[in-house]
Design a protein around this motif. Structure first.
Motif, short mmCIF file in Angstrom:
data_model
loop_
_atom_site.label_atom_id
_atom_site.label_comp_id
_atom_site.label_asym_id
_atom_site.label_seq_id
_atom_site.Cartn_x
_atom_site.Cartn_y
_atom_site.Cartn_z
N GLY A 134 0.80 -1.21 0.00
CA GLY A 134 0.00 0.00 0.00
C GLY A 134 0.83 1.26 0.00
O GLY A 134 1.68 1.44 0.86
N THR A 135 0.61 2.11 -1.00
CA THR A 135 1.28 3.41 -1.07
C THR A 135 0.39 4.37 -1.84
O THR A 135 -0.56 3.94 -2.51
CB THR A 135 2.66 3.28 -1.74
N ASP A 136 0.68 5.66 -1.77
CA ASP A 136 -0.19 6.62 -2.45
C ASP A 136 0.10 6.62 -3.93
O ASP A 136 1.19 6.26 -4.40
CB ASP A 136 0.02 8.02 -1.87
N ILE A 154 -2.92 -15.47 -10.66
CA ILE A 154 -3.17 -14.12 -11.16
C ILE A 154 -4.29 -13.48 -10.35
O ILE A 154 -5.39 -14.05 -10.22
CB ILE A 154 -3.55 -14.14 -12.65
N GLY A 155 -4.02 -12.29 -9.80
CA GLY A 155 -5.03 -11.56 -9.04
C GLY A 155 -5.95 -10.77 -9.94
O GLY A 155 -5.82 -10.77 -11.17
N PRO A 184 -2.70 -3.79 -3.51
CA PRO A 184 -2.70 -4.74 -2.39
C PRO A 184 -3.84 -5.76 -2.46
O PRO A 184 -3.66 -6.92 -2.11
CB PRO A 184 -2.82 -3.83 -1.17
N ARG A 185 -5.01 -5.31 -2.93
CA ARG A 185 -6.13 -6.25 -3.06
C ARG A 185 -5.82 -7.32 -4.11
O ARG A 185 -6.05 -8.51 -3.90
CB ARG A 185 -7.39 -5.49 -3.45
N SER A 186 -5.26 -6.88 -5.25
CA SER A 186 -4.91 -7.84 -6.30
C SER A 186 -3.85 -8.82 -5.80
O SER A 186 -3.89 -10.02 -6.12
CB SER A 186 -4.39 -7.10 -7.54
N PHE A 187 -2.90 -8.33 -4.99
CA PHE A 187 -1.87 -9.21 -4.44
C PHE A 187 -2.48 -10.26 -3.51
O PHE A 187 -2.16 -11.45 -3.59
CB PHE A 187 -0.82 -8.38 -3.70
N LYS A 188 -3.39 -9.83 -2.63
CA LYS A 188 -4.05 -10.77 -1.72
C LYS A 188 -4.85 -11.81 -2.50
O LYS A 188 -4.87 -13.00 -2.17
CB LYS A 188 -4.96 -10.02 -0.75
N ASP A 213 -7.22 -0.51 -11.39
CA ASP A 213 -7.07 0.66 -12.25
C ASP A 213 -6.10 1.68 -11.69
O ASP A 213 -5.60 2.54 -12.43
CB ASP A 213 -8.44 1.33 -12.47
N THR A 214 -5.84 1.63 -10.39
CA THR A 214 -4.92 2.58 -9.75
C THR A 214 -3.98 1.81 -8.81
O THR A 214 -4.33 0.74 -8.30
CB THR A 214 -5.69 3.64 -8.95
#
Length: 566
Positions: free
Chosen positions: A329-331, A420-421, A431-435, A425-426
């Motif tokens: 997670g980062t901006d 594959i997660g 982090p959600r795709s990684f989980k 779009d941003t």
């Protein structure tokens, strides 16, 4: 020398500077007449070539080798070993770990002397190569001194026959030509390395210098560069065990290894094999010049690959730090800026892909194979490794099957998984795709087919069963519908739950279920009958069948995790 090596790292410049120094030293020795002074000059240069010192020097006097090392203690054992020296030299490892090697020095009339070198441990292949070059140059200088003394004697009044003068001139010509050849090899290969032509340029230079085809392979046997005619397509790759045996045999040698129609040399700058150079020589025409050229090319390529490895490690570290921040997670603004510095545009749809291969694969082997696969597939991606898995952030819709095939080819086994997660779009959604990718990997690992490619979208019902937040409810549901069968299996070592799961997955088809379980149809009927006795379920009831099927799916997700009793 400074101009020709501009753009190279300090290690490469130092190594090439050492080689150039050897050629300058050879010119000084070549101008001498006194064999003892030539030998002393060679001895003083040994410490500059590596962590070695000179234990003793010998000169041929009245038909026997006589020790020249004044002030050193006598060593009868060493004197005996030197007296039995052959043309290749002799090495020994002392009980205290000290390494010792005797380099024979051949002059115009045979053995002219010997240089004995010692070190606290065995030198690297590069250092051994430099010592051998020093021995060759010292031999040439001793031969030259002998010939000049003969010419001086001739000038003092000794008569020589025309045949003798022709022989002297021929020997002098041969020696000079040999030095010129070696100097040309040095100039050509150093120039190619400094020009930035890379591995392909070095391969072409070696092929032109030796008039033989040249192959450069990575440490896994994959072709990286070819020069000369007859390139095979596809390029042959040895099975893993045969290549490991070849690498071990080559590593034990201090000179190139003849392997069938090839003369191979390991590119090993710091005790780590980075590749192999091979002269394709089916006619076995390679002699001293070709071997010297191959060894020199190996040293130059080792410097090149070490430089590339250093740059790659810096880039990998930057990639790893960015990927770690993205998946935790980062901006968005910071992510866009940092990715742009690495020439990657994070704007647009991206996915996280995690890759895990057989437990025998090291992190470095997995990282190298993954980086090479991404380059081959021309993916726009950021790559790292994290907790034993490779992590890739890739633009668009990745071809997981292509990545899986490329990884299997690189590592020599298909015992791996590509998970594959979901799409993001941003950057702040990565982090959600990684989980999701990690969950997909874990679920697939506990399935009946724990290898291949899986995506989060393909999980279906498993996405609900594996959320984690409702584990207690899922566990209770499994015990409610399958608890009797689980208890029966635990008490009797039976396989009722798996049999029921397979029966439902096969749509209630007896033949397909029996084939999948590798049991007889009558055995399957018996097990289904016992299940009905234990549970009282009527699988003909739609509601019961649905609940039992969902429970078996949940049981698969919870496999490998301890289920608490009722």
């Amino acid at each position: 020398m400074t101009d020709s090596t501009e753009g190279m790292d300090s290690g490469a410049r130092a190594q090439l500077s050492t080689l150039y120094g050897l050629f300058v030293l050879s010119m000084k020795m070549f101008s001498g007449r006194d064999p003892a002074k030539i030998l002393a000059l060679a001895a003083t240069s040994v410490p500059s070539l590596g962590p070695c010192t000179v234990a003793a020097t010998y000169l041929m006097t009245n038909g026997s080798l006589e020790r020249q090392s004044a002030g050193r203690p006598t060593d009868p054992e060493l004197d005996l070993a030197v007296s039995e020296l052959d043309d290749r030299g002799s090495g020994v490892m002392a009980p205290d770990g000290t390494w010792r090697w005797a380099f024979p020095l051949r002059g115009a009339n045979g053995l002219a002397g010997c240089l004995v070198v010692v070190a606290q441990s065995e030198p690297t292949a590069d250092e051994m190569f430099l010592l051998k070059v020093l021995g060759q140059q010292t031999s040439a200088a001793l031969a030259n001194a002998t010939l000049h003394r003969k010419e001086d004697a001739y000038a003092d009044g000794l008569r020589r026959s025309n045949d003798e003068r022709s022989e002297v001139n021929a020997q002098l010509t041969t020696t000079v030509n040999k030095l010129r050849q070696q100097q040309r090899v040095h100039e050509v290969l150093t120039g190619v390395s400094a020009s930035g032509a890379g591995e392909q340029g070095i391969a072409h230079a070696l092929s032109e210098l030796t008039a033989l085809p040249v192959a450069i392979e990575d440490q896994f046997g994959n072709l990286r560069a070819w020069a000369g005619p007859g390139r095979p397509d596809p390029y042959p790759k040895l099975p893993a065990r045969r290549r490991e045996d070849l690498m071990r045999r080559a590593a034990r040698r201090t000179s190139p290894l003849r392997e069938r129609d090839r003369l191979i040399s390991l590119v090993k700058p710091h005790h780590e094999v980075l590749g192999v150079i091979a002269l394709i020589d089916p006619a076995r025409t390679s002699r001293e010049y070709e071997i010297f050229t191959l060894e020199y090319g190996t040293v130059v390529l080792a410097s090149e690959l070490a430089h590339q490895r250093g740059l790659a490690e810096v880039e990998l570290r930057l990639h790893r730090e960015l990927v770690d921040d993205l998946v935790t997670g980062t901006d968005n603004d910071s992510a866009y800026a940092r990715a742009g510095a690495l020439d990657h545009d994070l704007r647009g749809a991206h996915r996280v892909v995690v890759v895990q291969w057989g437990s025998a694969q090291t992190d470095s082997a997995l990282s190298h194979a993954l980086s090479h696969a991404l380059t081959t597939l021309e993916w726009k991606a950021l790559c790292s490794r994290r907790s034993g898995v490779g992590v890739v952030i890739v633009r668009g819709q990745p071809d997981g099957e292509a990545l899986y095939r490329s990884m299997a080819q690189e590592l020599g086994t298909d015992a791996g998984l590509v998970a594959i997660g979901g799409t993001c779009d941003t950057p702040d959604r990565l982090p959600r795709s990684f989980k999701e990718a990690v969950r997909t990997l874990r679920i697939r690992q506990t399935s009946r087919n724990p290898r291949g490619v899986a995506s989060f979208e393909q999980l279906g019902l498993y996405r609900i069963l594996d959320t984690g937040e409702s584990r207690a409810e899922v566990t209770s549901f499994v015990w409610e519908w399958l608890g009797g069968l689980i208890d029966y299996d635990n008490a009797r070592g039976a396989d009722m739950v798996r049999t029921l799961s397979q029966f439902l997955e096969c749509g209630g088809n007896y033949d397909r279920t029996a084939t999948a379980l590798m049991i007889h149809r009558s055995t399957l009927r018996y097990r289904l009958g016992r299940m009905k006795e234990i549970t009282g379920f009527d699988l003909g009831d739609v509601e019961t069948r649905l609940n039992v099927h969902v429970a078996t799916r949940a049981w698969q997700v919870l496999q490998g995790q301890p289920l608490e009793g009722r």
